[in-house]
Design an enzyme around this catalytic site. Structure first.
Site, PDB file in Angstrom:
ATOM      1  N   ASP A  40       1.356  -0.796   0.111  1.00 57.13           N
ATOM      2  CA  ASP A  40      -0.297  -0.088  -0.495  1.00 57.13           C
ATOM      3  C   ASP A  40       1.123   1.217  -0.119  1.00 57.13           C
ATOM      4  O   ASP A  40       0.482   1.958  -0.619  1.00 57.13           O
ATOM      5  CB  ASP A  40      -0.936  -0.219   1.466  1.00 57.13           C
ATOM      6  CG  ASP A  40      -2.046   0.583   1.368  1.00 57.13           C
ATOM      7  OD1 ASP A  40      -2.057   1.338   0.494  1.00 57.13           O
ATOM      8  OD2 ASP A  40      -2.572   0.735   2.583  1.00 57.13           O
ATOM      9  N   GLY A 127       1.441  -9.584   4.771  1.00 58.08           N
ATOM     10  CA  GLY A 127       2.654  -9.459   5.036  1.00 58.08           C
ATOM     11  C   GLY A 127       1.569  -8.352   6.461  1.00 58.08           C
ATOM     12  O   GLY A 127       1.843  -9.788   7.185  1.00 58.08           O
TER      13      GLY A 127
HETATM   14  N1  APR Z   1       5.056  -5.653  -4.707  1.00 61.54           N
HETATM   15  C1  APR Z   1       4.676  -6.642  -4.207  1.00 61.54           C
HETATM   16  N2  APR Z   1       4.712  -6.928  -2.750  1.00 61.54           N
HETATM   17  C2  APR Z   1       4.797  -6.177  -2.517  1.00 61.54           C
HETATM   18  C3  APR Z   1       5.153  -5.401  -1.501  1.00 61.54           C
HETATM   19  C4  APR Z   1       5.712  -4.310  -3.658  1.00 61.54           C
HETATM   20  N3  APR Z   1       6.407  -3.461  -3.526  1.00 61.54           N
HETATM   21  N4  APR Z   1       5.434  -3.994  -1.022  1.00 61.54           N
HETATM   22  C5  APR Z   1       4.696  -5.566  -0.171  1.00 61.54           C
HETATM   23  N5  APR Z   1       5.191  -6.529  -1.050  1.00 61.54           N
HETATM   24  C6  APR Z   1       4.654  -7.842   0.060  1.00 61.54           C
HETATM   25  C7  APR Z   1       3.637  -8.696   1.141  1.00 61.54           C
HETATM   26  O1  APR Z   1       5.509  -9.083   0.710  1.00 61.54           O
HETATM   27  C8  APR Z   1       3.272  -9.506   1.183  1.00 61.54           C
HETATM   28  O2  APR Z   1       3.572 -10.387   0.165  1.00 61.54           O
HETATM   29  O3  APR Z   1       2.488  -7.568  -0.067  1.00 61.54           O
HETATM   30  C9  APR Z   1       2.039  -8.310   0.300  1.00 61.54           C
HETATM   31  C10 APR Z   1       1.276  -8.065   1.279  1.00 61.54           C
HETATM   32  O4  APR Z   1       1.460  -7.516   2.487  1.00 61.54           O
HETATM   33  P1  APR Z   1       1.000  -6.307   2.873  1.00 61.54           P
HETATM   34  O5  APR Z   1       1.600  -4.960   1.808  1.00 61.54           O
HETATM   35  O6  APR Z   1       1.872  -5.882   4.606  1.00 61.54           O
HETATM   36  O7  APR Z   1      -0.433  -5.979   3.218  1.00 61.54           O
HETATM   37  P2  APR Z   1      -1.551  -7.140   4.210  1.00 61.54           P
HETATM   38  O8  APR Z   1      -0.572  -7.930   4.466  1.00 61.54           O
HETATM   39  O9  APR Z   1      -3.345  -7.326   3.146  1.00 61.54           O
HETATM   40  O10 APR Z   1      -1.886  -6.205   5.151  1.00 61.54           O
HETATM   41  C11 APR Z   1      -2.327  -5.253   4.585  1.00 61.54           C
HETATM   42  O11 APR Z   1      -0.759  -3.417   5.551  1.00 61.54           O
HETATM   43  O12 APR Z   1       0.296  -1.686   4.605  1.00 61.54           O
HETATM   44  C12 APR Z   1      -0.821  -2.185   5.717  1.00 61.54           C
HETATM   45  O13 APR Z   1      -2.245  -0.633   4.963  1.00 61.54           O
HETATM   46  C13 APR Z   1      -2.175  -1.316   4.778  1.00 61.54           C
HETATM   47  O14 APR Z   1      -2.993  -1.728   6.870  1.00 61.54           O
HETATM   48  C14 APR Z   1      -2.808  -2.547   5.750  1.00 61.54           C
HETATM   49  C15 APR Z   1      -2.229  -3.113   5.953  1.00 61.54           C
END
Ligand code: APR
Length: 176
Positions: A40, A127
């Site tokens: 995000d 994540g």
């Molecule tokens: N490109 C692809 N994948 C990515 C990237 C990127 N640039 N950055 C992180 N990831 C991967 C992580 O390694 C993980 O496998 O995206 C996946 C999802 O992780 P998160 O971004 O933490 O998302 P999520 O687990 O759904 O949690 C959502 O996190 O950032 C906050 O605002 C968001 O509160 C929400 C929560």
């Protein structure tokens, strides 16, 4: 790695989703659509401030878990960002699976309604939201497969996986 389903393709790549040129990329957002860390944060940083302006204007109530909303993509190469909210993992007995399935399905349906022929997904919820990777991967691949089996228009679904561990989990499930 690629697998063909009818005229459509599921592709796994290792990389950063902000660099994708697919018609749409999916953001793993929170229900306030407030931006955050992880993918995000990366998407909002790369896309610039117009995206959060649009989510504020178009979706002031945010987006419930399991649903999806769409905006333009600011400075990104993609045309659209589809913001979805995956479930927070709370042990597996709080309809996490249904919510994660619904997040994938709603993204795919929204992309189809906007004429997208290619969509890039991150591994939603794996994540910050702590969904166990193997379980989340099974759900991602099964929802994508089901959608491609049901839909007539050819489409490319690219899973953009941020590290080797996630790529390995996806490739094991996709090979089955
Ligand atoms: N490109 C692809 N994948 C990515 C990237 C990127 N640039 N950055 C992180 N990831 C991967 C992580 O390694 C993980 O496998 O995206 C996946 C999802 O992780 P998160 O971004 O933490 O998302 P999520 O687990 O759904 O949690 C959502 O996190 O950032 C906050 O605002 C968001 O509160 C929400 C929560």
């Amino acid at each position: 790695m690629q697998v063909r389903i009818g005229d459509s393709v599921i592709e796994l790549v290792l990389g950063d989703i902000t660099e994708e040129k697919t018609d749409a990329i999916v953001n793993a957002a929170n229900s306030q659509l407030a931006g955050g860390g992880g993918v995000d944060g990366a998407i909002h940083r790369a896309a610039g401030p117009t995206v959060i302006q649009q989510t504020n204007e178009l979706y002031p109530q945010g987006c419930p878990t399991g649903e999806a909303v769409i905006t333009e993509a600011g400075r990104l190469k993609a045309k659209y960002i589809i913001h979805t909210v995956g479930p927070v993992w709370r042990g597996g007995k709080h309809h996490e699976e249904a919510d994660l399935r619904s997040a994938y399905r709603n993204c795919l349906e929204l992309a189809a309604r906007h004429g997208c022929q290619s969509i890039a997904f991150p591994a939603i919820s794996t994540g910050v939201y702590s969904y166990p990777l193997d379980l989340a991967t099974e759900i991602a691949i099964s929802e994508i497969r089901q959608f491609l089996t049901d839909s007539s228009a050819p489409i490319l679904i690219r899973c953009v996986l941020f590290n080797e561990g996630i790529y390995g989990a996806y490739s094991r499930v996709l090979e089955q």
